[in-house]
Motif scaffolding. Structure first.
Motif, PDB file in Angstrom:
ATOM      1  N   UNK A  61       0.857  -1.185   0.000  1.00  0.00           N
ATOM      2  CA  UNK A  61       0.000   0.000   0.000  1.00  0.00           C
ATOM      3  C   UNK A  61       0.893   1.235   0.000  1.00  0.00           C
ATOM      4  N   UNK A  62       0.569   2.188  -0.879  1.00  0.00           N
ATOM      5  CA  UNK A  62       1.300   3.454  -0.920  1.00  0.00           C
ATOM      6  C   UNK A  62       0.281   4.577  -0.786  1.00  0.00           C
ATOM      7  N   UNK A  63       0.423   5.355   0.273  1.00  0.00           N
ATOM      8  CA  UNK A  63      -0.563   6.388   0.593  1.00  0.00           C
ATOM      9  C   UNK A  63      -0.356   7.628  -0.272  1.00  0.00           C
ATOM     10  N   UNK A  64      -1.438   8.106  -0.902  1.00  0.00           N
ATOM     11  CA  UNK A  64      -1.361   9.270  -1.783  1.00  0.00           C
ATOM     12  C   UNK A  64      -1.992  10.520  -1.171  1.00  0.00           C
ATOM     13  N   UNK A  65      -3.105  10.332  -0.470  1.00  0.00           N
ATOM     14  CA  UNK A  65      -3.867  11.478   0.034  1.00  0.00           C
ATOM     15  C   UNK A  65      -4.637  11.062   1.279  1.00  0.00           C
ATOM     16  N   UNK A  66      -4.825  12.003   2.213  1.00  0.00           N
ATOM     17  CA  UNK A  66      -5.570  11.711   3.425  1.00  0.00           C
ATOM     18  C   UNK A  66      -4.737  10.970   4.455  1.00  0.00           C
ATOM     19  N   UNK A  67      -5.391  10.547   5.530  1.00  0.00           N
ATOM     20  CA  UNK A  67      -4.722   9.796   6.592  1.00  0.00           C
ATOM     21  C   UNK A  67      -5.678   8.739   7.127  1.00  0.00           C
ATOM     22  N   UNK A  68      -5.132   7.606   7.517  1.00  0.00           N
ATOM     23  CA  UNK A  68      -5.956   6.547   8.096  1.00  0.00           C
ATOM     24  C   UNK A  68      -5.113   5.629   8.970  1.00  0.00           C
ATOM     25  N   UNK A  69      -5.795   4.856   9.791  1.00  0.00           N
ATOM     26  CA  UNK A  69      -5.160   3.831  10.607  1.00  0.00           C
ATOM     27  C   UNK A  69      -5.454   2.487   9.928  1.00  0.00           C
ATOM     28  N   UNK A  70      -4.411   1.831   9.474  1.00  0.00           N
ATOM     29  CA  UNK A  70      -4.583   0.580   8.726  1.00  0.00           C
ATOM     30  C   UNK A  70      -4.161  -0.593   9.605  1.00  0.00           C
ATOM     31  N   UNK A  93       0.283  10.579   3.477  1.00  0.00           N
ATOM     32  CA  UNK A  93       0.869  10.619   2.139  1.00  0.00           C
ATOM     33  C   UNK A  93       2.373  10.343   2.139  1.00  0.00           C
ATOM     34  N   UNK A  94       2.768   9.430   1.266  1.00  0.00           N
ATOM     35  CA  UNK A  94       4.172   9.050   1.146  1.00  0.00           C
ATOM     36  C   UNK A  94       4.532   7.792   1.911  1.00  0.00           C
ATOM     37  N   UNK A 134     -10.567   6.134   9.878  1.00  0.00           N
ATOM     38  CA  UNK A 134     -10.403   7.085   8.776  1.00  0.00           C
ATOM     39  C   UNK A 134     -10.182   8.467   9.385  1.00  0.00           C
ATOM     40  N   UNK A 135      -8.923   8.881   9.478  1.00  0.00           N
ATOM     41  CA  UNK A 135      -8.575  10.119  10.174  1.00  0.00           C
ATOM     42  C   UNK A 135      -8.815  11.362   9.335  1.00  0.00           C
TER      43      UNK A 135
END
Length: 220
Positions: free
Chosen positions: A166-175, A186-187, A203-204
């Motif tokens: 998984x590569x985060x592009x936008x937003x923030x979450x707890x996975x 992101x990043x 879903x932060x």
């Protein structure tokens, strides 16, 4: 106790990890010997036997088999026949990777095919970014762009075979993966065994978008 064959396999894996992903392949890797060697190794691994086992079945030495699999020697027709019988494959199977057509899939921005997966019912949008079917690598890869909005529910119970990145592009979450929560922004990248329960649990910051790339063995 580590055997000579195990030591050679470990050295081979270490060499693969040191490869430069941006370098071009050496010219020798385009020749027939390398194509044959790759097929021999692939068929041997499909049968779940070691180089030593194959040596016993064919009467060839471990050193000779190692040279063949690494494309460092040109096997004779007699040798190929022995390998064909031992691996239970037609002689022509060793040549299938030579001058084989290689595919590439271009997906322009915003054109990924929207598809349904387990999380679709929870309001997760999946866009498949490309697909290549049966290929010489023996690996299937599914790249998705996943979008979560305020209409999305948490769904931390995905579970399937293969390895996922998984590569985060936008937003923030707890996975969640197994018993651990990872804060992704992101990043950030998360790389894991997808057979364990996993999924976004908190879903932060929405909307959230991330790439999900799933790799698993190709069916034979």
């Amino acid at each position: 106790m580590t055997t000579t064959v195990e030591t050679a396999d470990m050295a081979g894996r270490a060499a693969q990890l040191r490869q430069d992903p941006h370098s071009t392949r050496e010219e020798r890797e385009k020749v027939l010997e390398v194509a044959i060697g790759r097929e021999v190794r692939a068929f041997r691994r499909q049968k779940g036997i070691t180089v030593a086992d194959l040596a016993e079945l064919t009467g060839l030495s471990i050193g000779m088999l190692s040279k063949i699999e690494n494309g460092n020697t040109s096997p004779s027709l007699t040798t190929l026949q022995a390998l064909s019988h031992a691996l239970s494959v037609p002689l022509t199977a060793f040549f299938r990777g030579f001058e084989e057509h290689r595919e590439a899939v271009h997906t322009p921005a915003g054109t990924g095919v929207e598809t349904e997966r387990a999380g679709t019912r929870a309001g997760h949008q999946y866009n498949l970014l490309g697909h290549i079917g049966s290929n010489a690598s023996g690996v299937m890869v599914e790249p998705y762009l996943i979008t979560l909005t305020h209409e999305s529910d948490i769904f931390p119970t995905f579970q399937h075979g293969g390895i996922e990145t998984i590569y985060m592009l936008e937003g923030e979450l707890q996975y969640r993966h197994n018993d651990t929560l990872y804060h992704l922004q992101p990043g950030d990248t998360l790389f894991f065994d997808a057979d364990a329960p996993h999924g976004p649990e908190v879903l932060d910051k929405l909307p959230a978008r991330y790439l999900s790339i799933i790799a698993y063995p190709q069916s034979t």
